[in-house]
Design a protein around this motif. Sequence first.
Motif, PDB file in Angstrom:
ATOM      1  N   TYR A 101       0.842  -1.194   0.000  1.00 32.40           N
ATOM      2  CA  TYR A 101       0.000   0.000   0.000  1.00 32.40           C
ATOM      3  C   TYR A 101       0.871   1.235   0.000  1.00 32.40           C
ATOM      4  O   TYR A 101       1.303   1.717   1.036  1.00 32.40           O
ATOM      5  CB  TYR A 101      -0.937   0.001   1.229  1.00 32.40           C
ATOM      6  CG  TYR A 101      -2.041   1.026   1.108  1.00 32.40           C
ATOM      7  CD1 TYR A 101      -3.221   0.718   0.393  1.00 32.40           C
ATOM      8  CD2 TYR A 101      -1.940   2.301   1.675  1.00 32.40           C
ATOM      9  CE1 TYR A 101      -4.227   1.644   0.284  1.00 32.40           C
ATOM     10  CE2 TYR A 101      -2.949   3.243   1.544  1.00 32.40           C
ATOM     11  CZ  TYR A 101      -4.095   2.925   0.837  1.00 32.40           C
ATOM     12  OH  TYR A 101      -5.100   3.851   0.701  1.00 32.40           O
TER      13      TYR A 101
ATOM     14  N   ASN B  47       0.983   3.767 -10.302  1.00 33.47           N
ATOM     15  CA  ASN B  47       0.752   4.228  -8.926  1.00 33.47           C
ATOM     16  C   ASN B  47       1.371   3.228  -7.981  1.00 33.47           C
ATOM     17  O   ASN B  47       1.514   2.044  -8.319  1.00 33.47           O
ATOM     18  CB  ASN B  47      -0.753   4.333  -8.654  1.00 33.47           C
ATOM     19  CG  ASN B  47      -1.039   5.207  -7.449  1.00 33.47           C
ATOM     20  OD1 ASN B  47      -0.820   4.779  -6.298  1.00 33.47           O
ATOM     21  ND2 ASN B  47      -1.490   6.433  -7.694  1.00 33.47           N
TER      22      ASN B  47
ATOM     23  N   TYR C  17      -3.665  -2.796  -5.768  1.00 30.17           N
ATOM     24  CA  TYR C  17      -4.882  -3.485  -5.295  1.00 30.17           C
ATOM     25  C   TYR C  17      -4.899  -4.937  -5.655  1.00 30.17           C
ATOM     26  O   TYR C  17      -5.231  -5.752  -4.830  1.00 30.17           O
ATOM     27  CB  TYR C  17      -6.130  -2.776  -5.849  1.00 30.17           C
ATOM     28  CG  TYR C  17      -6.321  -1.385  -5.247  1.00 30.17           C
ATOM     29  CD1 TYR C  17      -6.447  -1.256  -3.841  1.00 30.17           C
ATOM     30  CD2 TYR C  17      -6.419  -0.253  -6.021  1.00 30.17           C
ATOM     31  CE1 TYR C  17      -6.613  -0.010  -3.290  1.00 30.17           C
ATOM     32  CE2 TYR C  17      -6.589   0.994  -5.447  1.00 30.17           C
ATOM     33  CZ  TYR C  17      -6.677   1.121  -4.092  1.00 30.17           C
ATOM     34  OH  TYR C  17      -6.829   2.364  -3.535  1.00 30.17           O
TER      35      TYR C  17
ATOM     36  N   THR D  54      -4.123  -0.549  -9.650  1.00 33.03           N
ATOM     37  CA  THR D  54      -3.552   0.370  -8.665  1.00 33.03           C
ATOM     38  C   THR D  54      -4.587   1.427  -8.314  1.00 33.03           C
ATOM     39  O   THR D  54      -5.709   1.395  -8.817  1.00 33.03           O
ATOM     40  CB  THR D  54      -2.302   1.070  -9.223  1.00 33.03           C
ATOM     41  OG1 THR D  54      -2.722   1.991 -10.215  1.00 33.03           O
ATOM     42  CG2 THR D  54      -1.309   0.086  -9.796  1.00 33.03           C
ATOM     43  N   ASP D  55      -4.171   2.279  -7.438  1.00 35.33           N
ATOM     44  CA  ASP D  55      -5.045   3.378  -7.032  1.00 35.33           C
ATOM     45  C   ASP D  55      -5.265   4.359  -8.183  1.00 35.33           C
ATOM     46  O   ASP D  55      -6.182   5.165  -8.157  1.00 35.33           O
ATOM     47  CB  ASP D  55      -4.418   4.112  -5.837  1.00 35.33           C
ATOM     48  CG  ASP D  55      -5.469   4.895  -5.067  1.00 35.33           C
ATOM     49  OD1 ASP D  55      -6.612   4.409  -4.923  1.00 35.33           O
ATOM     50  OD2 ASP D  55      -5.150   6.061  -4.664  1.00 35.33           O
TER      51      ASP D  55
ATOM     52  N   LYS E 174      -9.313   4.235 -10.787  1.00 34.00           N
ATOM     53  CA  LYS E 174      -9.165   3.721  -9.411  1.00 34.00           C
ATOM     54  C   LYS E 174      -9.822   2.338  -9.292  1.00 34.00           C
ATOM     55  O   LYS E 174     -10.917   2.125  -9.801  1.00 34.00           O
ATOM     56  CB  LYS E 174      -9.846   4.689  -8.434  1.00 34.00           C
ATOM     57  CG  LYS E 174      -9.318   4.589  -7.035  1.00 34.00           C
ATOM     58  CD  LYS E 174      -9.874   5.789  -6.209  1.00 34.00           C
ATOM     59  CE  LYS E 174      -9.521   5.607  -4.761  1.00 34.00           C
ATOM     60  NZ  LYS E 174      -8.410   6.476  -4.390  1.00 34.00           N
TER      61      LYS E 174
END
Length: 938
Positions: A93, A120, A124, A138-139, A165
């Motif tokens: 994260y 990013n 996830y 990713t974010d 996102k």
Amino acid sequence: LDKFNCQAKTFEHISLQIKDYQISRIGCLLFDKIGNLWIGTRDGLFRLSFDKNKKVSRVVHFMKDGKRSNSITDNYITSLFEDSKGAIWIGTYGFGINKFESEKEGGIFSAFTMDDGLPNNIIYTISEDNGGYIWITTDYGLCRFNEKTKRFKNFFISDGLQNNKYYWNAAFKNLDGKLYVGGLNGLNAFYPDSILDKRANIFPVTITDFKIYNEPVRPLVKYNGKVAVKKSISCTSEITISYKSQEISFEFSALDYEQSNSIKYAYLLEGFEAKWHEVSSDRRFAIYTNLEPGTYHFMVKSTNRNGDWGKNIAQVKLTVVPPFWKTWWFKVLLGVIIIALILFYNRYRVYSLERQKRKLEKQVLERTAKIEEQKEKLQLQNTEIQNQQNQLIKLNEEVVSANEFKLNFFTNISHEFRTPLTLIIDPIESLINSATTSNSIKETLTLVHKNTQRLLHLINQLMDFRKIEQGKMRLHISKVNANEFIENIVLSFSSLATQMSIGLQFVPLDTESEIWIDCQKIEDILYNLLSNAFKNTPNNGEIEVKLFSGIESPLNTMNISVADTGIGINEEQLPLIFNRFYQIESKTNNPIGTGIGLSLTKELIECHKGSIKVESTPGCGSRFVVSIPVSQESYAIVDFTEPNYEPTKLVKQVSNFADELLSYSSIENAGQQLYTTIENRPVVLIVEDNNDLRSFIAARLNKTYNILVADNGKSGFSIASSNYPDVIVSDIMMPEMNGLELCAKIKTSLITSHIPVLLLTAKAEIKDEIKGLETGADCYLPKPFDFDLLEAHISSLIEIRKKLFERFLYQKELDTKVLATNSLDEQFLAQVTESIQENIDNPELNVATLAKKMLISRGHLYKKLQSLSNLPPTDFINNIRLKKSLELLHNINHNISEIAYSVGYTDPKYFSRLFKKQFGLSPSEYQEHLQSSKSPLA
Ligand code: ADP
């Protein structure tokens, strides 16, 4: 951590099996192929191994170790994934993904973050497609990772995805290999192998515009004289511009209209630069200035949206046309022209040199021929000259012999003259001395005697010359006392000196010396020098004869100097005076002489082995110095011959010379009163410098005329202007003023202009005759003249004037011109007549009033009128009055008394008397005759 038993529907608390670790806050789990359980927590990564009984046998805890770079990047684990090759991938994260490598040293991981290409760092999900690519959500954005190339490819909304996102664990691959990803805005499902990567597309680049000086170029339009493009720029492959187009620019673009911002461009002008220029999509142009003429290639390429450079390159050929002088053809042409010129010049030079050579050769040939010709001519001339020379020599010989013959003849004849001359002299002398001879005859005889003597002297001198020339002149050396001998010679001149008031000095040698000389020659020498001194020294002068020796003793050389205080000789004439017949012409010198004296003297001195020198200052005097050897040894034995010296001869010679000189020196000797004057006879003026000749002419003319005499032009003129002679007889060669000058003066002066002049001269040349006439002479007689002819001329001149007088007197017309023989007189007469006519009615008109009007003296007017008309002025005036009355009588309306008054007579009777006397008729008779139309005065 619990394990769920599906069959039993129970949980087994795994945490109890783990004593050392507290596993909590778990985010994700993964069983790998070998049976290990990977647990992702917020406090690191755990790996649990199990034994046969499926009990936890081993736990490994991987934590971020700040001291190591290869530890896991973060303790907050969000996802775990084992790929097809068995590799474990761990998502964190905020710190990217890690790949587990080994458990050594507390775990070794390789990490990938945004720095490596991830969109990013908040991960996830991690999954793998059938192609072996790792997919990561990713974010912000979806990412495909190629592990082999370590390259990431990211996808965003722009690629057609629902959102950037994503959600935790929302990723799945079905059996077909279709991948599902879940995000904030839903789900995307796709077959990874069928994704078309538009961004990898390379769009073709084109050149969209070309500008010259910022002006877009249009097809077939000329810019600076050149058509740049034939078609539109995008279709053209070639651009041609003039060298004058100094600023150009290209614009270009890729044909991607969606994402053009992420495209980059690069351009290069090959031939001008080597490096590509990279520009962003907002600077799609290239500017070039001042390109040299030549050929260039403009190239432009672009990237795709991924930034990959495509192979697609747009290019155009650019030709900058040079000015004609920079074109190759021009340079070649120039080169060719220069070479041609050089060749031409060379050929021309060669040609002209050859031509010159030929010309020179021709000239040389011509000149040689000419020289040859001239040489021949010269040779011919030479022979001719030689011949002429020979002839001349012959002629000369002939002339010499003829001359010799002539001279011999002349000498002989001269010699022959001597006897008769002596025979003339002796009887004349006895006649002169005889008591019976009358005085007048004695005078004439003396003249004859003098001239005979002179002739004899001249003949003697000439014979001496001849003797010297023929080498027959002998020396007769004898011994004499120097002082005595010379003094005797000097003394013979003492009487002349007294007569001329000249101081004659003799300065003897200091010591009495006997000298050896030729007495006759020394006497002749001294006579010549002394006579010259007397001739050229005026009265009251000084003459000095001085003897002096050289420094040697005994006396070898004796010097005799003869110095005078006479007129002297000019420097230029000094060297000439010893030349034979050379005489200095001057107004004042004495005219006696022949020019022989000094030349004979010099010859005599040289014959005597001596020398003569002269120094003179004009106006102060001259000094002649004679040096002669006087010792016996100086002469040869033959020189001592019998002496021929006659001392008595000198006295006579000097006395003759004195007579002659004195007769010249003064006119008073032969004064006017000697001649008889009878009234009313014409008067003749004789101007002659030679006394004898003057006396002779005067005596002869005195028989017919009254005589006036003058010895030169000057006194002649003054006598003429005061005595008004009827005729002037003048010599030409005279001192003071010569005959020509006298004549000119007579003819140009009013008082004398009417007098006829007769010139006599020895110069018989016609040239002089003309000169004589030009000066206005009326008659000219060359000397020697015939006396009767002279008399005839004189009487004719007088007769002519007499006729003029008569003509004037009796002519009826009033014309005085007849009396004039020259323009001066004509003018004078015209003036007088005019003056009389102007006042003709004035009875008071007489010489005095007339003279006043004419502005001349009464005496002069009287004399001039008398001489011109042979009438006294009163008669002259009457003559004019009467002639005027004659004119008036022709008008019958006039009565006689009126006429008498109008011509200046107060008494008509007196007028009638005079008229009758003049014209032979009384005025009334004359009128009657006129009326009866008979010629009245026939
Ligand atoms: P001439 O017979 O004329 O005297 P000469 O041969 O004796 O000839 O002289 C040549 C000239 O030299 C003369 O004409 C005269 O003018 C000049 N002369 C000779 N002696 C003198 C002198 N003592 N003084 C001035 N002049 C002289």
